[in-house]
Design an enzyme around this catalytic site. Structure first.
Site, PDB file in Angstrom:
ATOM      1  N   GLN A 109     -20.676  20.884   2.366  1.00 18.69           N
ATOM      2  CA  GLN A 109     -20.633  20.995   1.010  1.00 18.69           C
ATOM      3  C   GLN A 109     -21.322  21.968   0.141  1.00 18.69           C
ATOM      4  O   GLN A 109     -22.484  22.165   0.420  1.00 18.69           O
ATOM      5  CB  GLN A 109     -20.978  19.672   0.157  1.00 18.69           C
ATOM      6  CG  GLN A 109     -20.388  19.600  -1.301  1.00 18.69           C
ATOM      7  CD  GLN A 109     -20.810  18.230  -1.751  1.00 18.69           C
ATOM      8  OE1 GLN A 109     -22.145  18.217  -2.318  1.00 18.69           O
ATOM      9  NE2 GLN A 109     -19.997  17.181  -2.061  1.00 18.69           N
ATOM     10  N   TYR A 192     -21.527  20.438 -11.854  1.00 16.00           N
ATOM     11  CA  TYR A 192     -22.087  21.698 -11.583  1.00 16.00           C
ATOM     12  C   TYR A 192     -21.453  22.877 -11.934  1.00 16.00           C
ATOM     13  O   TYR A 192     -20.386  22.862 -12.456  1.00 16.00           O
ATOM     14  CB  TYR A 192     -22.464  21.418  -9.780  1.00 16.00           C
ATOM     15  CG  TYR A 192     -23.404  20.161  -9.558  1.00 16.00           C
ATOM     16  CD1 TYR A 192     -24.545  20.349 -10.011  1.00 16.00           C
ATOM     17  CD2 TYR A 192     -22.898  19.144  -8.874  1.00 16.00           C
ATOM     18  CE1 TYR A 192     -25.510  19.312  -9.746  1.00 16.00           C
ATOM     19  CE2 TYR A 192     -23.883  18.378  -8.474  1.00 16.00           C
ATOM     20  CZ  TYR A 192     -25.231  18.209  -9.127  1.00 16.00           C
ATOM     21  OH  TYR A 192     -26.006  17.126  -8.967  1.00 16.00           O
ATOM     22  N   GLY A 349     -20.499   6.149   0.407  1.00 16.33           N
ATOM     23  CA  GLY A 349     -21.550   6.746   0.243  1.00 16.33           C
ATOM     24  C   GLY A 349     -22.818   5.913   0.658  1.00 16.33           C
ATOM     25  O   GLY A 349     -23.284   5.730   1.971  1.00 16.33           O
ATOM     26  N   ARG A 350     -23.273   5.145  -0.250  1.00 18.16           N
ATOM     27  CA  ARG A 350     -24.485   4.405  -0.096  1.00 18.16           C
ATOM     28  C   ARG A 350     -24.727   3.516   1.280  1.00 18.16           C
ATOM     29  O   ARG A 350     -25.731   3.303   1.869  1.00 18.16           O
ATOM     30  CB  ARG A 350     -24.902   3.575  -1.239  1.00 18.16           C
ATOM     31  CG  ARG A 350     -25.369   4.410  -2.336  1.00 18.16           C
ATOM     32  CD  ARG A 350     -25.876   3.736  -3.735  1.00 18.16           C
ATOM     33  NE  ARG A 350     -26.137   4.483  -4.573  1.00 18.16           N
ATOM     34  CZ  ARG A 350     -26.861   4.106  -5.809  1.00 18.16           C
ATOM     35  NH1 ARG A 350     -27.167   2.807  -5.773  1.00 18.16           N
ATOM     36  NH2 ARG A 350     -27.291   4.786  -6.690  1.00 18.16           N
TER      37      ARG A 350
END
Length: 408
Positions: A109, A192, A349-350
């Site tokens: 990424q 971002y 994810g987590r």
């Protein structure tokens, strides 16, 4: 929500299916999300712990690396890895070789934080001025290695030549290819740098990089085009969050729809492997934190259903570009969405943090670590006291966890 103990034992037929993602065939439709873990210690070069961490999770259909910085930047996250030198490429090659050896696939990424950098962070002192589309600050910021609570500050200038920033992403792609990644993802979400160019609240330029939809989208377009000169577009993906969120972007819904429809349209036209959406969730919607200045109010102006709003643009590709969804998905919800052909794969994810063999557990009805006495340690997400392996590579696989549970 993410993966729940109640997900264990579900058939999960759709998630088990292979999927063609651009030039690649994934062995299942459970993709490991990018997870900033702050373990590229002591500075920003991948190390042996990173090698082991990603190897342990190679059961995912695809691993998306944590954000890899395309230049030295003063991020909120200490020890975030880079991909802007041969040293970085050589270090990441050990990671990709380990993942490939374990039967996995991995994208890098590509990440630039833009105005979310701080000039006093060590890497930013090395790099020079903070790069951003405009001298507009974001509210908030943690900057864990700085004393006090300095928060984000306005860049001292708008970057004079965004083409230079585009080339940083291209260079990052070149080093990612040298490192043996199977492809790259442009991080265009979370407020971002690319997201900052697209949003009216952070981009107030009056040149060809600001103003109209086409101009604000130009950074996305030029960056994707440049990356596609390095990796075939079938090995390029993009992550988007078409709504304001942690990055303190506050563009209205109408402008958000128009701007991101244009960006997604270009991604499909270019033939990207996928578009990954981070969906709008209450937990992702911060409040203003400045006393006396809208304190406690939600910041987000738009809570679009990203699949419903932008999915038709992706489906118009005829299946060439896939739709991935991220955002606290349970296995049950992910299975339903894939089975109904609303999404092509789920990004989790987590649950991968404390269940390194998560996919195997889901597909073989094996209990999660949280039910075996190895819960998720939130302190260990980005921190460690003495040993960086704690809360990182020390979560056991199913066999080890069950053996330890029996002797406890």
């Amino acid at each position: 929500m993410s993966i729940q103990p109640s997900d264990i034992g579900l058939p999960l037929k759709a998630l088990r299916e292979e999927i063609t993602l651009g030039a690649l065939t994934l062995k299942n439709r459970v993709i490991m999300s990018s997870l900033t873990r702050s373990r590229s210690d002591p500075v920003d070069v991948a190390n042996d712990l990173n090698v082991e961490y990603y190897r342990q999770r190679a059961g995912a259909g695809l691993i998306l690396s944590e954000g890899t910085l395309v230049s030295a930047q003063g991020t909120e996250w200490p020890h975030a890895p880079g991909i802007y030198s041969k040293e970085h490429a050589d270090a990441w090659r050990k990671v990709t070789e380990a993942v490939h050896g374990a039967g996995g696939l991995m994208f890098a990424q590509l990440w630039h934080v833009g105005r979310e950098a701080h000039p006093d962070m060590p890497l930013q002192k090395k790099a020079g001025l903070v790069s951003a589309p405009s001298p507009v600050s974001a509210i908030g910021g943690k900057f864990r290695t700085l004393e006090g609570a300095p928060g984000h500050v306005a860049p001292t200038r708008e970057h004079p030549d965004p083409n230079e920033l585009v080339q940083e992403f291209k260079r990052g792609a070149e080093f990612a290819k040298e490192a043996g990644f199977d492809g790259v993802e442009l991080h265009g979400a979370s407020g971002y740098l690319p997201h900052q160019f697209a949003d009216k609240s952070s981009n107030i330029r009056t040149d060809k990089w600001g103003g109209s939809v086409e101009n604000r989208a130009r950074f996305f377009v030029e960056t994707l085009n440049a990356i596609a000169e390095v990796f075939d577009s079938s090995r390029v993906g993009i992550k988007l969050s078409p709504w304001g969120e942690e990055g303190d972007l506050r563009m209205n819904e109408e402008d958000t729809k128009e701007t991101f429809s244009y960006i997604i349209g270009h991604a499909v036209k270019l033939g990207l492997a996928y578009v990954q959406f981070s969906r709008s969730l209450p937990s992702f919607d911060p409040v203003f934190d400045q006393p006396g200045i809208n304190q406690g109010e939600q910041r987000t102006l738009s809570h679009l259903d990203v699949v419903e709003t932008f999915g038709p643009i992706i489906y118009a590709s005829g299946g060439k570009t896939k739709l991935l969804l991220n955002g606290e998905l349970s296995a049950a919800e992910a299975e339903k969405l894939v089975a109904e052909k609303k999404i092509d794969a789920a990004v989790i994810g987590r649950s991968f943090i404390n269940n390194p063999d998560l996919v195997s557990r889901l597909f073989n009805a094996q209990p999660l670590n949280e039910t075996l006495g190895f819960p998720l340690n939130s302190f260990g997400f980005y921190n460690f006291v003495d040993n960086p392996a704690v809360g990182y590579t020390d979560y056991p696989d199913i066999a080890t966890a069950q053996a330890k549970a029996k002797t406890a």
